[in-house]
Write a protein that holds these residues in place. Structure first.
Motif, short mmCIF file in Angstrom:
data_model
loop_
_atom_site.label_atom_id
_atom_site.label_comp_id
_atom_site.label_asym_id
_atom_site.label_seq_id
_atom_site.Cartn_x
_atom_site.Cartn_y
_atom_site.Cartn_z
N THR A 61 0.77 -1.39 0.11
CA THR A 61 0.23 -0.06 0.05
C THR A 61 0.95 1.22 -0.16
O THR A 61 2.13 1.10 0.49
CB THR A 61 -0.82 0.14 1.16
OG1 THR A 61 -2.00 0.91 0.89
CG2 THR A 61 -0.18 0.32 2.45
N ASP A 62 0.24 2.41 -0.42
CA ASP A 62 1.41 3.38 -0.64
C ASP A 62 1.82 4.06 0.63
O ASP A 62 2.95 4.67 0.62
CB ASP A 62 0.36 4.65 -1.44
CG ASP A 62 0.27 4.47 -2.96
OD1 ASP A 62 -0.61 4.70 -3.56
OD2 ASP A 62 1.09 3.43 -3.54
N SER A 63 1.14 3.96 1.53
CA SER A 63 1.61 4.37 2.90
C SER A 63 2.68 3.76 3.51
O SER A 63 3.35 4.54 4.43
CB SER A 63 0.24 4.56 4.02
OG SER A 63 0.09 3.35 4.20
N LYS A 65 5.09 2.09 1.48
CA LYS A 65 6.19 2.17 0.31
C LYS A 65 7.45 2.65 0.74
O LYS A 65 7.55 3.85 1.27
CB LYS A 65 5.87 2.61 -1.09
CG LYS A 65 4.79 1.53 -1.74
CD LYS A 65 4.26 2.19 -2.97
CE LYS A 65 3.42 1.18 -3.84
NZ LYS A 65 2.96 1.83 -4.97
#
Length: 122
Positions: A61-63, A65
């Motif tokens: 998930t982006d948070s 990375k």
């Protein structure tokens, strides 16, 4: 029936690191895609990271990375989540999940662990 047992949670300060482990009882561990999810108080369970059956691919998930790394050791029936540069918003119960057919960010995994608490203090 596959049992998953997480360990490695705890209390850490902002900017610190923790390493989570999840041991699977599956006879053929590499038949299962593995993932980590988390659930903060009052919030829905959310996807964190997943790793494919062979370990050849993974996504996040982006948070998380650039801060978290998922990996697996098929010889040890274990999936790991290395968490670096932790933030207070990472505080949650972290769950390990496994599925023989699904590899993705949705809550479609067939097997789940009991969870391990991660608390990041500010």
């Amino acid at each position: 029936q596959v049992q998953l047992v997480e360990s490695g949670g705890g209390l850490v300060q902002t900017g610190g690191s923790l390493s989570l482990s999840c041991v699977s009882s599956a006879h053929t561990f590499d038949n299962y895609a593995m993932a980590w999810f988390r659930q903060a108080p009052g919030k829905e369970r959310e996807f964190v990271a997943a790793v494919a059956w062979s370990g050849s691919s993974a996504y996040y998930t982006d948070s998380v990375k650039g801060r978290f790394t998922i990996s697996r050791d098929n010889a040890e029936n274990t999936v790991y989540l290395q968490m670096d540069t932790l933030k207070p918003e990472d505080t949650a119960v972290y769950y390990c999940a496994a599925d023989p057919n699904y590899y993705g960010p949705r809550l479609e995994y067939k097997y789940w662990g009991q969870g391990t608490q991660v608390t990041v203090s500010s």
